[in-house]
Enzyme design. Structure first.
Site, PDB file in Angstrom:
ATOM      1  N   ARG A  15       0.811  -1.157  -0.048  1.00  0.00           N
ATOM      2  CA  ARG A  15      -0.423   0.551   0.224  1.00  0.00           C
ATOM      3  C   ARG A  15       0.831   1.607   0.052  1.00  0.00           C
ATOM      4  O   ARG A  15       0.529   2.377  -1.683  1.00  0.00           O
ATOM      5  CB  ARG A  15      -0.596   0.040   1.184  1.00  0.00           C
ATOM      6  CG  ARG A  15      -2.118   1.083   1.169  1.00  0.00           C
ATOM      7  CD  ARG A  15      -1.712   2.058   1.592  1.00  0.00           C
ATOM      8  NE  ARG A  15      -1.214   2.861   2.789  1.00  0.00           N
ATOM      9  CZ  ARG A  15      -0.917   3.088   3.199  1.00  0.00           C
ATOM     10  NH1 ARG A  15      -1.082   4.836   2.560  1.00  0.00           N
ATOM     11  NH2 ARG A  15      -0.531   3.635   5.042  1.00  0.00           N
ATOM     12  N   CYS A 244       9.322  10.589  -0.693  1.00  0.00           N
ATOM     13  CA  CYS A 244       8.452  11.342  -0.618  1.00  0.00           C
ATOM     14  C   CYS A 244       8.342  11.956  -2.491  1.00  0.00           C
ATOM     15  O   CYS A 244       9.977  11.976  -2.904  1.00  0.00           O
ATOM     16  CB  CYS A 244       9.558  12.123   0.199  1.00  0.00           C
ATOM     17  SG  CYS A 244       8.523  14.178   0.348  1.00  0.00           S
ATOM     18  N   ASN A 253       9.365   4.292   3.828  1.00  0.00           N
ATOM     19  CA  ASN A 253       9.377   3.380   4.864  1.00  0.00           C
ATOM     20  C   ASN A 253      10.415   3.071   5.649  1.00  0.00           C
ATOM     21  O   ASN A 253      11.127   2.856   4.931  1.00  0.00           O
ATOM     22  CB  ASN A 253       7.708   2.469   4.695  1.00  0.00           C
ATOM     23  CG  ASN A 253       6.431   3.012   4.174  1.00  0.00           C
ATOM     24  OD1 ASN A 253       5.716   3.262   5.183  1.00  0.00           O
ATOM     25  ND2 ASN A 253       6.301   3.324   3.014  1.00  0.00           N
TER      26      ASN A 253
HETATM   27 ZN   LIG Z   1       3.266   6.407   4.960  1.00  0.00          ZN
END
Ligand SMILES: [Zn+2]
Length: 312
Positions: A15, A244, A253
């Protein structure tokens, strides 16, 4: 926790990892990755998000993934939802856990879901009611998540009082779990420990999740701080996917492999087999094209004499 583990690691790569890339991983490749993660003992996998496919074509196959994940079995299937509509889809698909997310920062929430934080709370109340009112959905856990808890790219500093207030509101509205996220990698371990101590105390018997990005290299240190303060679920993405969008090449992450290695070396049982976790990473990496991956454990392997806490 459970008899065979001391903490729950949640893999969010399918995800959070994929939504930050331009790659549309084929559904069959995602299934192979999820299967490999399940084989490694991953106790919880966030397989996707119920958002309009127009907005996030990378995650358009979430309903199919939930159905496939149910066939694989052996782990809790979680999905992210931004609103009631997404939650209704998650309930219909048969997810085990619905992770609702709103921002602790007002401008971030307005920007992200075009709602004030108060409106998002109303949405969450509707999600809890939808779960309660749907026959057969009683077992579904609804997690109340707060993004940008440790800083925001629009607002900058996010007052801790705001985090505490909205965490408390989510609990009062019936959350089965509270999740705090450092969406943009602004947090530091001292701040994380302070905020988690307060929220864990307030949450009482509810589990508290931790979601960190390693944007500035503090992801693992922040995970450790949250764990020390009583967080019971730690998120990671294999290969540190999820960079990002505003900082090309930036780490994403927390790297799941590094996180599991840290915990296991501390004597904290994750229930995950590190060798098989690396195999799952290889399955993922084979479908990533030029997308950069991160992580140090994959390069160095286990130290001589290392014994994992999880009995294999
Ligand atoms: Zn996140």
């Amino acid at each position: 926790m459970t008899p065979d583990r001391d903490i729950t690691v949640q893999e969010v790569g399918p995800r959070d990892g994929l939504q930050a890339t331009d790659i549309i991983m084929p559904t069959q490749a995602k299934i192979a990755w999820i299967k490999a993660l399940a084989a490694a003992g991953m106790p919880q996998i966030q397989v996707g998000s119920f958002v309009p496919p127009k907005l996030m074509p990378q995650l358009a196959d979430t309903a199919e993934l939930v159905a496939e994940a149910k066939k694989i079995g052996g782990f809790s299937i979680s999905v992210l939802v931004p609103n009631l509509r997404g939650a209704q889809n998650a309930i219909a698909a048969g997810a085990d856990q619905i992770n609702f997310v709103m921002s602790a920062s007002e401008p971030h929430n307005l920007n992200n879901v075009r709602k004030t934080r108060e409106q998002s709370l109303e949405e969450f109340a509707g999600i809890v009611a939808a779960r309660n009112d749907t026959p057969g959905a009683e077992h579904i856990r609804v997690s109340g998540g707060l993004a940008t808890c440790f800083g925001c790219t629009i607002q900058g500093t996010v007052p801790e009082a705001d985090v505490f207030h909205y965490a408390e509101q989510l609990k009062a509205l019936g959350a089965d779990k509270i999740g705090l996220a450092d969406t943009v990698g602004y947090g530091n371990p001292a701040q994380v420990k302070r905020v988690y101590r307060h929220v864990v105390d307030m949450a009482d018997d509810l589990p508290v999740g931790a979601h960190f990005h390693d944007t500035r290299g503090l992801g693992l240190a922040n995970c450790f701080a949250a764990f020390e303060a009583g967080a019971t679920t730690l998120d990671g993405a294999q290969g540190g996917l999820g960079g990002c969008p505003y900082a090309p090449g930036a780490t994403g992450n927390v790297v799941t492999e590094d996180l599991v290695f840290m915990l296991e070396s501390m004597g904290v049982r994750t229930g995950i087999n590190l060798d098989l976790l690396l195999e799952a990473r290889a399955v993922m990496a084979s479908h990533l094209g030029d997308e950069p991956t991160h992580g140090t454990f994959v390069k160095a392997g286990v130290p001589k004499g290392f014994t994992p806490a999880t009995a294999i």
